[in-house]
Write an enzyme that holds these catalytic residues in place. Structure first.
Site, PDB file in Angstrom:
ATOM      1  N   ASP A 183      18.484 -20.649  25.460  1.00  0.00           N
ATOM      2  CA  ASP A 183      18.981 -19.285  25.612  1.00  0.00           C
ATOM      3  C   ASP A 183      17.760 -18.407  25.839  1.00  0.00           C
ATOM      4  O   ASP A 183      16.796 -18.459  25.071  1.00  0.00           O
ATOM      5  CB  ASP A 183      19.719 -18.822  24.345  1.00  0.00           C
ATOM      6  CG  ASP A 183      21.121 -19.419  24.253  1.00  0.00           C
ATOM      7  OD1 ASP A 183      21.560 -20.051  25.226  1.00  0.00           O
ATOM      8  OD2 ASP A 183      21.762 -19.259  23.195  1.00  0.00           O
ATOM      9  N   ASP A 207      33.505 -19.776  27.830  1.00  0.00           N
ATOM     10  CA  ASP A 207      33.364 -19.558  26.388  1.00  0.00           C
ATOM     11  C   ASP A 207      34.772 -19.445  25.821  1.00  0.00           C
ATOM     12  O   ASP A 207      35.521 -18.534  26.185  1.00  0.00           O
ATOM     13  CB  ASP A 207      32.587 -18.267  26.106  1.00  0.00           C
ATOM     14  CG  ASP A 207      31.136 -18.360  26.587  1.00  0.00           C
ATOM     15  OD1 ASP A 207      30.619 -19.484  26.700  1.00  0.00           O
ATOM     16  OD2 ASP A 207      30.538 -17.302  26.855  1.00  0.00           O
TER      17      ASP A 207
END
Lengths: 212, 253
Positions: free
Chosen positions: B12, B131
């Site tokens: 990330d 997601d």
């Protein structure tokens, strides 16, 4: 000089960077200049887009003739769509290709993608698969048989002349993933993304005299 | 030997640095991206995923340079996502050295983006990032904007839709499990893997090596993605593959 053919279709950086990595003393150019391709001692034809756009890009670029000339004599490496383009036509589109090698490019059929263990394989064929070196070739030098290379594709070549196949992989049935004829070597996988084995293949290409 | 199941460490990224948070918030610095990518490559990672979780103009600018630096030194596939919303974004990332680009929020706003992108660049480089958060028994909803906005869209239906539109792979993250280290949401993973013909990458929740095995064997995933267990040196990629091999999963040496 080694020319990576740039016909306006995306990421050529990886191929060029990998070649520079294995041949720091060689001049590697990414070029859309026909004269530069004609002057190069060896030529790499990459490709990783969709076939209709790829062939259109090559024709639009005005590099078609320079590429075909290179295919006639100089050490030539085709990668992914750069392999598929060499055949007569592709089911993707469908699209007429360069017809340097007789044969077709076919899509994996879902019905054929069930393993003996009844596992359902996915399309695209994506990831690291083991490559069987079915015929010895200078570009396989120093690469253990069965080494894994990175694949990312939904279509694969079916040469009319099985003798040009020098490498196969299983998905789940064997398919041609490397071909060779005279000065031409081409692979369905991405040597520039296949770590050690891939870099070795590129290093072998850089020193290859184009004989087979 | 056949196609190996992949182990994908995920970085990330925010403002050019690696970060890791719990449930998408509370970010902690976890290192330099280029150094981390090189280490993963040396350990045998099959691919590396980068997600620009800030996706601001400044962060995006830093991302391109970072991808270029990584691609100059690391010769395995790189998947990059975060704030990708136009064909121009995709082109810029591919030109920087990305091999695959993942599309999330923009694909919900404009579902034709998947088709346009795959027709131009090829399905093999277009990843749909989903997601998903549980909303009822065996039901999951798609969330966007980095997990801040519910869409009301069913995750299984959306997975089928994006695959039909031309996405070549699905990166499926369980928001319930992300950062929680309790293992993948195996029911969600299995439901999506069974529903689509394209490969599925399981993501969110890995806390142990057996979680990786479960994602493949029980979840039916083609690849497993994890961040924190690799970042903090808890496990190497090699240890992950050894555990998978012992469980009978084919992996790249």
């Amino acid at each position: 000089m080694l020319a990576v053919v740039d016909y306006g279709m995306g990421n050529l950086r990886s191929v060029a960077k990998a070649l520079m990595h294995v041949a720091p003393d060689e001049r590697v150019v990414v070029t859309s200049d026909a004269a530069e391709i004609r002057a190069a001692s060896r030529v790499v034809l990459p490709g990783q887009s969709a076939m209709p756009e790829t062939m259109a890009g090559l024709l639009r670029s005005g590099l078609h003739d320079a590429v075909v000339e290179a295919l006639e004599a100089r050490p030539f490496l085709g990668v992914c769509l750069g392999l598929q383009m060499l055949f007569d036509d592709s089911e993707e589109g469908p699209t007429a290709c360069l017809a340097v090698l007789p044969g077709k490019v076919r899509r994996f059929r879902e019905a054929e993608l069930v393993t003996p263990a009844r596992e359902r394989l996915k399309i695209p064929h994506m990831g690291w698969n083991s490559v069987r070196q079915t015929v010895p070739h200078p570009l396989w030098a120093g690469i253990p048989g069965g080494s894994r290379f990175y694949f990312a594709h939904s279509y694969y070549p079916v040469p009319a002349d099985p003798a040009i196949t020098v490498g196969t992989a299983d998905y789940p049935s064997p398919f041609t993933c490397a071909i060779a004829r005279a000065n031409i070597f081409a692979v369905q996988f991405h040597p520039e993304k296949s770590q050690r084995a891939g870099l070795r293949l590129l290093a072998n290409f850089v020193t290859w005299d184009g004989r087979f | 030997m056949s196609l190996a199941k992949r182990v994908i460490p995920c970085l990330d990224i925010a403002d050019g640095r690696v970060v890791k948070g719990v449930n998408f918030v509370d970010l902690k610095d976890a290192g330099d991206p280029v150094e981390t990518a090189r280490r993963y490559d040396a350990e045998g990672a099959d691919e590396i995923a980068f997600l620009d979780i800030r996706a601001s103009v400044e962060s995006r600018g830093l991302l391109y340079g970072m991808i270029e630096s990584v691609a100059d030194q690391v010769f395995i596939p790189l998947t990059v996502g975060g704030g990708v919303s136009t064909l121009g974004d995709i082109r810029a990332l591919l030109n920087a050295g990305a091999d695959k680009v993942s599309i999330n929020t923009a694909g919900i706003h404009d579902p034709t983006l998947f088709r346009a992108a795959s027709e131009y660049y090829g399905a093999q480089c277009i990843v749909a990032a989903i997601d998903a958060k549980k909303c009822a028994v065996d039901r999951w909803q798609v969330w966007i904007h980095g997990g801040r906005t519910p869409t009301g869209i069913d995750a299984i239906e959306w997975a089928c839709e994006v695959a039909a539109q031309g996405a070549g792979e699905i990166l499926l993250t369980s928001m319930d499990r992300d950062g929680a280290r309790r293992g993948f949401d195996l029911k969600l993973t299995r439901a999506v893997a069974d529903a689509v013909d394209v490969p599925v990458i399981a993501s969110g929740g890995v806390g142990s090596l057996s979680d990786l095995v479960d994602g493949i064997v029980e979840g039916g995933a083609d690849a497993v993605l994890a961040a924190s267990i690799f970042h903090y040196g808890e496990f190497t990629i090699g240890a992950a593959k050894a555990a998978m091999r012992v469980a009978g999963i084919e992996v790249r040496d």
